[in-house]
Design a protein around this motif. Structure first.
Motif, PDB file in Angstrom:
ATOM      1  N   THR A 164       3.242  11.453  10.605  1.00 57.61           N
ATOM      2  CA  THR A 164       2.299  10.969  11.403  1.00 57.61           C
ATOM      3  C   THR A 164       2.032   9.556  11.034  1.00 57.61           C
ATOM      4  OG1 THR A 164      -0.033  11.169  11.880  1.00 57.61           O
ATOM      5  CG2 THR A 164       0.045  11.634   9.093  1.00 57.61           C
ATOM      6  N   THR A 165       1.809   8.689  12.011  1.00 57.72           N
ATOM      7  CA  THR A 165       1.290   7.172  11.967  1.00 57.72           C
ATOM      8  C   THR A 165       0.117   6.590  11.031  1.00 57.72           C
ATOM      9  OG1 THR A 165       2.898   6.774  14.087  1.00 57.72           O
ATOM     10  CG2 THR A 165       0.762   5.295  12.789  1.00 57.72           C
ATOM     11  N   VAL A 166       0.360   6.169  10.223  1.00 58.68           N
ATOM     12  CA  VAL A 166      -0.968   5.929   9.277  1.00 58.68           C
ATOM     13  C   VAL A 166      -1.595   4.314   9.235  1.00 58.68           C
ATOM     14  CG1 VAL A 166      -1.952   5.609   6.577  1.00 58.68           C
ATOM     15  CG2 VAL A 166      -0.283   7.426   7.757  1.00 58.68           C
ATOM     16  N   THR A 167      -2.615   4.390  10.026  1.00 50.57           N
ATOM     17  CA  THR A 167      -2.874   2.984   9.776  1.00 50.57           C
ATOM     18  C   THR A 167      -4.294   2.225   8.283  1.00 50.57           C
ATOM     19  OG1 THR A 167      -3.895   2.914  12.139  1.00 50.57           O
ATOM     20  CG2 THR A 167      -5.034   1.960  10.761  1.00 50.57           C
ATOM     21  N   LEU A 168      -3.670   1.532   8.200  1.00 49.71           N
ATOM     22  CA  LEU A 168      -3.656   0.496   6.369  1.00 49.71           C
ATOM     23  C   LEU A 168      -4.898  -0.749   6.681  1.00 49.71           C
ATOM     24  CD1 LEU A 168      -0.340  -0.401   5.068  1.00 49.71           C
ATOM     25  CD2 LEU A 168      -1.288   1.982   5.369  1.00 49.71           C
ATOM     26  N   GLY A 228      -5.287   8.741  12.886  1.00 48.46           N
ATOM     27  CA  GLY A 228      -5.520   9.318  13.717  1.00 48.46           C
ATOM     28  C   GLY A 228      -6.179   7.347  14.087  1.00 48.46           C
ATOM     29  N   SER A 229      -6.965   6.958  15.179  1.00 52.42           N
ATOM     30  CA  SER A 229      -7.996   5.945  15.735  1.00 52.42           C
ATOM     31  C   SER A 229      -9.079   4.930  15.272  1.00 52.42           C
ATOM     32  CB  SER A 229      -8.547   6.169  17.274  1.00 52.42           C
ATOM     33  OG  SER A 229      -9.851   7.343  17.316  1.00 52.42           O
ATOM     34  N   ALA A 230      -9.901   5.980  14.000  1.00 49.35           N
ATOM     35  CA  ALA A 230     -10.707   5.097  13.498  1.00 49.35           C
ATOM     36  C   ALA A 230     -10.329   6.164  11.716  1.00 49.35           C
ATOM     37  CB  ALA A 230     -11.551   5.157  14.309  1.00 49.35           C
ATOM     38  N   TYR A 231     -11.448   5.330  10.999  1.00 48.56           N
ATOM     39  CA  TYR A 231     -11.360   6.250   9.880  1.00 48.56           C
ATOM     40  C   TYR A 231     -12.392   6.961   9.801  1.00 48.56           C
ATOM     41  CZ  TYR A 231     -11.977   6.767   4.458  1.00 48.56           C
ATOM     42  OH  TYR A 231     -12.294   6.894   3.487  1.00 48.56           O
ATOM     43  N   SER A 232     -11.703   8.404   8.765  1.00 48.17           N
ATOM     44  CA  SER A 232     -12.603   8.983   8.787  1.00 48.17           C
ATOM     45  C   SER A 232     -12.880   9.749   7.392  1.00 48.17           C
ATOM     46  CB  SER A 232     -12.416  10.459   9.481  1.00 48.17           C
ATOM     47  OG  SER A 232     -11.544  11.288   9.069  1.00 48.17           O
ATOM     48  N   ASP A 233     -13.562  10.009   6.060  1.00 48.20           N
ATOM     49  CA  ASP A 233     -13.545  11.066   5.325  1.00 48.20           C
ATOM     50  C   ASP A 233     -12.933  12.154   5.422  1.00 48.20           C
ATOM     51  OD1 ASP A 233     -15.402   9.397   4.074  1.00 48.20           O
ATOM     52  OD2 ASP A 233     -17.385  11.002   4.649  1.00 48.20           O
ATOM     53  N   ALA A 234     -12.515  12.261   6.335  1.00 45.76           N
ATOM     54  CA  ALA A 234     -11.612  14.088   6.414  1.00 45.76           C
ATOM     55  C   ALA A 234     -10.138  13.960   6.318  1.00 45.76           C
ATOM     56  CB  ALA A 234     -11.826  14.665   7.654  1.00 45.76           C
ATOM     57  N   LYS A 235      -9.721  12.610   6.953  1.00 47.58           N
ATOM     58  CA  LYS A 235      -8.535  12.467   7.449  1.00 47.58           C
ATOM     59  C   LYS A 235      -8.228  10.674   6.267  1.00 47.58           C
ATOM     60  CE  LYS A 235      -7.114  14.728  10.860  1.00 47.58           C
ATOM     61  NZ  LYS A 235      -6.167  14.693  12.213  1.00 47.58           N
ATOM     62  N   VAL A 292       0.540  -0.942  -0.486  1.00 49.05           N
ATOM     63  CA  VAL A 292       0.064  -0.028  -0.124  1.00 49.05           C
ATOM     64  C   VAL A 292       0.696   1.123  -0.034  1.00 49.05           C
ATOM     65  CG1 VAL A 292      -1.659   0.970   1.087  1.00 49.05           C
ATOM     66  CG2 VAL A 292      -1.586  -1.069   1.320  1.00 49.05           C
ATOM     67  N   THR A 293       0.868   2.174  -0.937  1.00 50.87           N
ATOM     68  CA  THR A 293       1.695   3.494  -1.048  1.00 50.87           C
ATOM     69  C   THR A 293       0.345   4.226  -0.599  1.00 50.87           C
ATOM     70  OG1 THR A 293       1.127   3.859  -3.339  1.00 50.87           O
ATOM     71  CG2 THR A 293       3.527   2.278  -2.266  1.00 50.87           C
ATOM     72  N   GLY A 294       0.544   5.469  -0.629  1.00 51.61           N
ATOM     73  CA  GLY A 294      -0.086   6.570  -0.211  1.00 51.61           C
ATOM     74  C   GLY A 294       0.469   7.996  -0.550  1.00 51.61           C
ATOM     75  N   SER A 295      -0.464   9.242   0.116  1.00 53.86           N
ATOM     76  CA  SER A 295       0.558  10.513  -0.574  1.00 53.86           C
ATOM     77  C   SER A 295      -0.436  12.119   0.060  1.00 53.86           C
ATOM     78  CB  SER A 295       0.276  11.095  -2.812  1.00 53.86           C
ATOM     79  OG  SER A 295      -0.739  11.003  -3.188  1.00 53.86           O
ATOM     80  N   LYS A 296      -0.442  12.948   0.389  1.00 49.00           N
ATOM     81  CA  LYS A 296      -0.276  14.052   0.308  1.00 49.00           C
ATOM     82  C   LYS A 296      -1.061  13.587   1.926  1.00 49.00           C
ATOM     83  CE  LYS A 296      -1.288  15.991  -3.853  1.00 49.00           C
ATOM     84  NZ  LYS A 296      -2.373  16.933  -4.628  1.00 49.00           N
ATOM     85  N   PHE A 297      -0.622  13.096   2.807  1.00 52.81           N
ATOM     86  CA  PHE A 297      -1.158  12.549   4.084  1.00 52.81           C
ATOM     87  C   PHE A 297      -0.192  13.622   4.819  1.00 52.81           C
ATOM     88  CE2 PHE A 297      -2.658   8.888   2.684  1.00 52.81           C
ATOM     89  CZ  PHE A 297      -3.381   7.947   3.390  1.00 52.81           C
ATOM     90  N   GLY A 345     -11.880  -4.706  -0.464  1.00 53.80           N
ATOM     91  CA  GLY A 345     -11.077  -3.594  -0.033  1.00 53.80           C
ATOM     92  C   GLY A 345      -9.804  -2.763   0.917  1.00 53.80           C
ATOM     93  N   VAL A 346      -9.551  -2.083   0.729  1.00 51.88           N
ATOM     94  CA  VAL A 346      -8.431  -1.917   1.798  1.00 51.88           C
ATOM     95  C   VAL A 346      -8.538  -0.119   1.707  1.00 51.88           C
ATOM     96  CG1 VAL A 346      -5.560  -1.440   2.295  1.00 51.88           C
ATOM     97  CG2 VAL A 346      -6.669  -3.576   1.437  1.00 51.88           C
ATOM     98  N   VAL A 347      -7.957   0.309   2.566  1.00 53.35           N
ATOM     99  CA  VAL A 347      -8.509   2.161   3.360  1.00 53.35           C
ATOM    100  C   VAL A 347      -6.929   2.267   4.582  1.00 53.35           C
ATOM    101  CG1 VAL A 347     -10.498   1.923   3.581  1.00 53.35           C
ATOM    102  CG2 VAL A 347      -9.351   1.438   5.163  1.00 53.35           C
ATOM    103  N   ALA A 348      -6.777   3.282   4.727  1.00 48.13           N
ATOM    104  CA  ALA A 348      -5.424   4.412   4.991  1.00 48.13           C
ATOM    105  C   ALA A 348      -6.311   5.305   5.511  1.00 48.13           C
ATOM    106  CB  ALA A 348      -4.502   4.423   4.421  1.00 48.13           C
ATOM    107  N   TYR A 349      -6.143   5.454   7.309  1.00 47.01           N
ATOM    108  CA  TYR A 349      -5.690   6.685   7.371  1.00 47.01           C
ATOM    109  C   TYR A 349      -5.927   7.087   8.932  1.00 47.01           C
ATOM    110  CZ  TYR A 349      -7.922   2.922  10.966  1.00 47.01           C
ATOM    111  OH  TYR A 349      -8.403   2.113  11.621  1.00 47.01           O
TER     112      TYR A 349
END
Length: 438
Positions: free
Chosen positions: A220-224, A266-273, A211-216, A260-264
Motif C-alpha cells: 500500500t501507499t503510505v502518506t508521511l 488512505g486519504s486521511a489519517y485515522s486511528d485504525a490505519k 521515517v521508517t514503518g512496520s506492520k502496514f 510530530g510526524v504521522v504515517a497513514y
C-alpha cells in the motif's frame, strides 16, 4: 380433614427437596448446543421437612445463543439440569407449576465471574416415586475480554410455592463443575499494530527526517505528514510498504509549528490505519534582526494522578434467607492527566473475596455500572468502562484513548451491586477494591 392436611404438608416438604431434585417445563435451548456434564451435588431441604441432606450426581448442560461474540456483546446463557440428583422419594404425587428454579453459571478463562440465571414457575406433575423432570434457567452476561471464555454449571436453588414458601439450595461439592460450553470472544475493533520511528527528533526548517514503518498493509501507499498539534501541516511525502508491511521514506519538514510526524494509509489519517504521532521539533534558527529581542517561554509537562473522595463504601443490607443485590456507590475518583503527550490512560480495578463470620462471598459476585465525566476544555474525552462483573481478575472502570495531544481532568464513579447468596450467614462481609491508574 386432618389426614388430608398432613398429606398436603408432606407433599409440600417433598416438593421443597426437589431441587436435587427439581422442576420441569424446560425452556427451549438457544443456538449453540453444549455438552452434558456430571458433578457431585449437595442439597439441603428446608429444616421443617425433616429430611436429611441429599448428596447425588447432577447432569447438566450450558448453552449460549452466540459462541463467537465480540467484546461488548451480550450473550444469553441457558443452564439446563438434564437429570436431577434424586427422584420423588415417596408415593405422594406433586402438583404442576409449584417450582421456580434459580442458579449461577461460572465463567472462567478470559473472563471470570458468575452469571445469574432463573427459570419460570412451571413444572409437570411428578408422580409418586417418579423421576423429576429436567428444568432450564436463563440469564445474560456482557463480554468484557477477548479470548476463550468457559462456562460451567454452578449452584442452583428451587423455590416451592405449595402450602408453604420454601427453598432448597443445591451446591457443587467440588467447584467449579466441569466445563460444558466455551465461547471465543474477539475484539470489536481489530488492534492496530502499525508503528513508525524517526531518524531524528528535531531539525532546522527544511531539513529532511527519515521515517521508517512496520506492520502496514503490504504494497500500500503510505502518506508521511507533519503535525501541528491535532492539525496536519502542508509537509507531506509518500512511501510504499513492502511485502512484509515495512517501509522507509523521507519527509522534508519546513513548518516551524510542527510537533510530530504521522504515517497513514488512505486519504486521511485515522486511528485504525495510521501510526504516530512521533515527536518532532523544528529548531527555528532565524537570526534576530538588529534592535529586536526574541521572547520564548516553556510549558512544562506534568504527571498522571488520581485522588478519591473516600476509602470506605457501605452497601445496603440484605435479608438472610433471601439474599440478592446489596447496592451502593463507589467513592468518586478524580483523574488528572497533565502530561501533555500522546498517551491516554486506563483506570482499572479488581476486588478480593468478601469475608465474614465463617463464610465468604466470591469476588465474582460484585458488579458495577461505571460512569465518567470530562471537565470542559480537556483535550481528551473520558470513556466509561462496561457494565458487568468486577471480580478478582479485574475490569476497566474508565479510560481515554491515545491521541495527538491528550490530557485533562475527569471524574469517575460507579454504581455497585453485590449478589449475596440467599443463606449467607448473618454478619458483616468486607472485600478490598483496588484501583490502578496507568
Amino acid at each position: 380433614m386432618g389426614s388430608t392436611t398432613r398429606r398436603r404438608r408432606l407433599a409440600s416438604f417433598i416438593g421443597a427437596t426437589a431441587l436435587a431434585v427439581t422442576a420441569g417445563g424446560a425452556l427451549a435451548c438457544p443456538a449453540g448446543a453444549a455438552t452434558n456434564v456430571d458433578f457431585a451435588t449437595h442439597c439441603i431441604p428446608p429444616a421443617v421437612a425433616g429430611i436429611p441432606p441429599i448428596d447425588g450426581t447432577t447432569t447438566a448442560s450450558i448453552a449460549v445463543d452466540n459462541t463467537s461474540p465480540k467484546v461488548g456483546d451480550t450473550v444469553t446463557v441457558t443452564y439446563t439440569v438434564v437429570k436431577p440428583a434424586a427422584s420423588n422419594p415417596t408415593a405422594i404425587a406433586l402438583p404442576a407449576d409449584i417450582m421456580t428454579p434459580t442458579g449461577k453459571v461460572t465463567l472462567g478463562g478470559a473472563q471470570t465471574g458468575a452469571v445469574t440465571v432463573a427459570g419460570p414457575k412451571k413444572n409437570d406433575p411428578v408422580p409418586g416415586n417418579g423421576a423429576f423432570p429436567s428444568f432450564s434457567m436463563t440469564g445474560t452476561f456482557k463480554v468484557t475480554s477477548p479470548g476463550a471464555i468457559t462456562l460451567s454449571p454452578g449452584d442452583y436453588n428451587i423455590h416451592t410455592s405449595y402450602i408453604l414458601e420454601l427453598d432448597t439450595p443445591c451446591t457443587v461439592i467440588t467447584p467449579p463443575a466441569p466445563v460444558s460450553e466455551t465461547v471465543t470472544a474477539t475484539d470489536a475493533n481489530p488492534v492496530n499494530e502499525r508503528d513508525i520511528a524517526l531518524g531524528s527528533a528535531s531539525g532546522k526548517p527544511g531539513d529532511s527526517v527519515t521515517v521508517t514503518g512496520s506492520k502496514f498493509t503490504p504494497g500500500t501507499t503510505v502518506t508521511l505528514a507533519g503535525r501541528s498539534g491535532a492539525a496536519q501541516t502542508a509537509d507531506t511525502a509518500t512511501a510504499t510498504a513492502d511485502s512484509s508491511g515495512a517501509f522507509s521514506g523521507s519527509l522534508v519538514v519546513s513548518d516551524k509549528t510542527t510537533t510530530g510526524v504521522v504515517a497513514y494509509e488512505g486519504s486521511a489519517y485515522s486511528d485504525a490505519k495510521g501510526a504516530g504521532p512521533k515527536a518532532y521539533v523544528v529548531i527555528d534558527d532565524t537570526p534576530v534582526p538588529d534592535g529586536s529581542q526574541k521572547v520564548t517561554t516553556t510549558v512544562k509537562a506534568g504527571t498522571l494522578s488520581m485522588s478519591q473522595a473516600g476509602d470506605a463504601v457501605s452497601l445496603s443490607a440484605v435479608d438472610y434467607g433471601k439474599g440478592g443485590a446489596s447496592t451502593g456507590d463507589l467513592n468518586k475518583v478524580t483523574v488528572q492527566d497533565f502530561r501533555g503527550g500522546p498517551a491516554g490512560w486506563s483506570l482499572t480495578a479488581k476486588v478480593t473475596d468478601f469475608t465474614g463470620p465463617g463464610a465468604k462471598i466470591d469476588a465474582g459476585a460484585l458488579s458495577w455500572s461505571p460512569a465518567c465525566a470530562t471537565k470542559a476544555g480537556s483535550p481528551s474525552t473520558c470513556q466509561a468502562g462496561s457494565t458487568g462483573t468486577v471480580g478478582s481478575s479485574g475490569a476497566t472502570l474508565a479510560s481515554t484513548p491515545n491521541g495527538t495531544l491528550t490530557g485533562g481532568e475527569f471524574t469517575v464513579d460507579a454504581g455497585l451491586s453485590l449478589n449475596v447468596p440467599a443463606f449467607t450467614p448473618p454478619g458483616t462481609y468486607s472485600g478490598v477494591l483496588t484501583l490502578t491508574l496507568s
